[in-house]
Every structure is written in C-alpha cells, then in structure tokens.
Design an enzyme around this catalytic site. Structure first.
Site, PDB file in Angstrom:
ATOM      1  N   VAL A 141      14.415-100.312  70.791  1.00 15.76           N
ATOM      2  CA  VAL A 141      14.944-100.709  72.425  1.00 15.76           C
ATOM      3  C   VAL A 141      14.975-100.050  73.044  1.00 15.76           C
ATOM      4  CG1 VAL A 141      16.739-101.556  74.033  1.00 15.76           C
ATOM      5  CG2 VAL A 141      16.102-102.415  71.402  1.00 15.76           C
ATOM      6  N   TYR A 239      13.731 -82.757  74.587  1.00 10.40           N
ATOM      7  CA  TYR A 239      14.026 -83.756  73.539  1.00 10.40           C
ATOM      8  C   TYR A 239      15.254 -83.999  72.652  1.00 10.40           C
ATOM      9  CZ  TYR A 239      11.762 -88.413  71.637  1.00 10.40           C
ATOM     10  OH  TYR A 239      11.664 -89.179  71.366  1.00 10.40           O
ATOM     11  N   VAL A 278       1.132 -93.454  73.496  1.00 10.24           N
ATOM     12  CA  VAL A 278       1.968 -93.585  74.642  1.00 10.24           C
ATOM     13  C   VAL A 278       2.511 -95.170  75.292  1.00 10.24           C
ATOM     14  CG1 VAL A 278       0.693 -93.794  77.011  1.00 10.24           C
ATOM     15  CG2 VAL A 278      -0.486 -92.652  75.561  1.00 10.24           C
ATOM     16  N   THR A 279       3.416 -95.008  75.892  1.00  7.29           N
ATOM     17  CA  THR A 279       4.811 -96.120  75.908  1.00  7.29           C
ATOM     18  C   THR A 279       5.473 -95.943  77.615  1.00  7.29           C
ATOM     19  OG1 THR A 279       6.594 -94.755  75.049  1.00  7.29           O
ATOM     20  CG2 THR A 279       5.040 -95.829  73.552  1.00  7.29           C
TER      21      THR A 279
END
Length: 398
Positions: A141, A239, A278-279
């Site tokens: 999710v 990140y 790549v999302t």
C-alpha cells in the site's frame, strides 16, 4: 457504452486521465512476462493482496494468478469514471486483470479503503465464507494519508529529510525536454515524521494480520510479507534517512514482531526489499526519477521489471526456491540493482549529470515512457486518436 476521445491532461509526472485500452495492454504485458507454473491445473493457494492495482502489488497479483491460479481477494482503492475524468488507471488495470484470470479461478476484487475497519470486515467475511483460511497476505500500500480506524485521526504523510535540509539533483521535464534541476527541502518536524510512520509504516499491516488471526483464518504455513524498498546511498537523505525511511524502519520492526507472534501458528512475516521501479508512488519522491533513469542506462535489459521481481518473490513464498534473506531477515529481490559495479557506475553518472550531459548518461526517454504507461499512455499498438470505451465495470462485487 460511453465512447470518448481522451487526452492525458495533467502536468509533470501526473496525468488527469487514464486510457482504458492502454491500461489493459500494460496488464497484458505483465501477464505475458510471468511464467506459468509447472502444475497449475488444480486450485491454487489462497491469498489476500492489499494494494493489488498498481506497482509491486499489481505485479504480485498478476504473477499469482498467472503462475499459481491463486484464489482469494485483491483490495484496491480506485476512482470510477466521472463526467469530467476517466476512471483511475488502477480501475482499468483491475478490470483487465480479472478478465485474464477468468471466473473459474476464484479471485475477487474489492474496491475499498484498506485502512478502514469496514474494509477489513468485508474482506474477512468473504474469505471466511469462500475459503476458510488464508495462505498468504501480501501488503503493498502506498497512500498519502490514513485515517486511524480507532481514533478517527487523519494522518498525512510527507516526503522530507530528517535532521537537516536536503538539496539534491532532480529530473524535470520542460514539455518533453529533460532537465537536471535541483530541489531543497527543509527537515520534517517530529509530528510530520510520526504522521508519515502512521501512514506508511506497519500499523495497518499489523491490523490486517491480527484480524486474520482473530478470525481463525490463518492457514498452517501462513506467510505474510510487506513490499518495501531500501534505495541507494545517493537518495538516502530523502529516502532511507528521511521520513519515508522512518516509516520503512517501522515496517521492518513490525515484521519482526509479527514473526514472533505468528511462529506458534506456523506462520512467518517478512518485509520484501524490491528493486527500483517506476511507479505512481516513486515518481513523487525527489531524486528517484533521476536515479532510476541513470540506473536503467547502466543496466539496459538487465534492469528487472516488476513482473520478474514478483515471479521471483512467489517462487520463494511457495517454496519453489529458498528464501533470500539478508542479515536483517528481509527478503531481497534487489541484488541486480545493488551489485557494487552497478552502483559505482550510477554514482559516477550521478556526479556528472547536468542538463547538457543528461542525454548521454541517463535513459530519460525510457523513464518518461514508463510514467506514461502507469496511466495507459505511450503503449505501442494503441490508437490514441480513436474513441475509447471509458465506462468499464468493476470486475466483481463481494
């Protein structure tokens, strides 16, 4: 039947409209790049896949259906068509996934907010009535906010560094022209970090696992995993060392706790460190677009797709291959990305990357095409000038 000639709209990496045929073709491509298991004639295991319409979760769903005739339930939160906009890309992808799987497989899709108590109750009622027990819980999710089902408080995630400001290179597009820009972000406050952990950490994953256990729906040998990403040291300040990293650490801590709790039931829990992709979620993170474009230029055809990674994951979860665990007991799918020579080459290109050198160092055209494909655009073989049937029903109601 509604036929419309549609255009992408939007700006940057965000598109207003999705293309139904393009989204279906993307799922077809995923389907073709996941192998069929040697013995797929009989009914497969039972899986609950949360976040089944995009990114790693979509790939895991397609691979499960294609390779193992997986039964069970996929959950996604997608928007239907409105008068002004098409349905969301995930809506169209889910419809095509269900078509490819076929009605005889026994895999349904629920369109609901997975964070809510109502979604959990509805999903577990269906699983209990249809299958009795669950073999796999896949959690994938990515969301900007989460409403706590107990307190009702709404938490909003942020993408910020921790401790000090972050300034780094980014990939930008002026129309179709790629540019190397820079972005500076101020550090997150404690409340912002905590809210991000509430949205992107392991709190909801734990609630799902506990709900299955409380209902007696955990099969002997049950395995639950949460899909994650570590990232390179080039992007670590925003990140792994930022608010997202705090959430990922919470996810990993949750895995260790669940592992101890599930052991008496014959179950296991791990986080899965996937490789770069790549999302729709990753395009929102500064520096990730540039890093991924450089990585693809270095690797070329050795860059592993989400379909390849999902196939490798299911081979481990089903026992066809041993679990590839690191010292922190995380399942690793990213060895191809973090080969020392690969990272050294990416680091060298990162240092040299400017707008003038970008064309020779990074695969920006590939990246831009991949972003378009997230919404069903830039897919070969699709006539985007022709009207499309934009009203597509959700595949099943439970």
């Amino acid at each position: 039947m509604t036929l419309r000639t549609i255009s992408p709209g939007g700006r940057g990496f965000l598109y207003v409209n999705s293309h139904p045929e393009g989204c279906a073709a993307v799922v077809d491509d995923l389907w073709q790049h996941t192998g069929t298991a040697a013995d797929s004639a009989g009914p497969g295991p039972v899986a609950l896949i949360i976040g089944s319409s995009a990114g790693y979760g979509l790939a895991a769903t397609v691979a499960a259906l294609r390779s193992y005739r997986m039964r069970g339930l996929g959950i996604a939160f997608e928007a239907p068509e409105t008068g002004r906009r098409t349905a969301s890309a995930g809506w169209y992808r889910t419809a095509r996934t269900a078509e490819l799987a076929g009605a005889d497989v026994g895999f349904a899709f629920l369109n609901a907010d997975a964070f809510s108590a109502a979604a959990k109750e509805q999903a577990l009622d269906h699983l209990a009535a249809r299958y009795g027990k669950v073999d796999h819980l896949i959690y994938s999710v990515a969301a900007p906010r989460r409403t706590d089902p107990v307190t009702g408080e709404v938490h909003h995630s942020v993408i910020k560094p921790l401790g000090s400001a972050y300034r780094a290179k980014t990939l930008q597009f002026d129309g179709d022209t790629p540019l190397v820009g820079s972005l500076e972000l101020e550090p997150a406050e404690d409340a912002e970090r905590d809210a991000t952990v509430q949205v992107m950490g392991g709190a909801d994953w734990r609630l799902w696992a506990e709900a299955l256990a409380d209902r007696g729906l955990i099969q002997d040998g049950f395995h639950t995993v949460a899909l994650s990403y570590v990232g390179s040291d080039l992007t670590a300040p925003i990140y792994r060392a930022g608010t997202i990293g705090a959430a990922k650490q919470h996810l990993e801590d949750t895995a260790r706790g669940l592992q101890q709790e599930l052991a008496p039931l014959g179950g296991q829990a791990h986080t899965v460190v996937a490789g770069a992709a790549v999302t729709q979620a990753s395009t929102a993170i500064p520096s990730i677009a540039l890093y991924t474009s450089l990585l693809h230029a270095v690797l070329g055809d050795s860059f592993q797709s989400t379909a390849q990674q999902a196939t490798a994951l299911w081979r481990q979860l089903t026992g066809e291959a041993p679990l590839q665990l690191d010292e922190q007991q995380r399942i690793r799918l990213d060895g191809w990305e973090f080969d020392d020579k690969v990272q050294a080459a990416v680091r060298e290109r990162w240092t040299a990357a400017t707008t003038d050198t970008l064309a020779e160092l990074a695969d920006t055209s590939w990246f831009r095409t991949q972003v378009g494909r997230l919404y069903g655009w830039d897919v070969p073989g699709i006539d985007y000038s022709a009207p499309s049937r934009t009203t597509v029903p959700w595949p099943s109601a439970i």
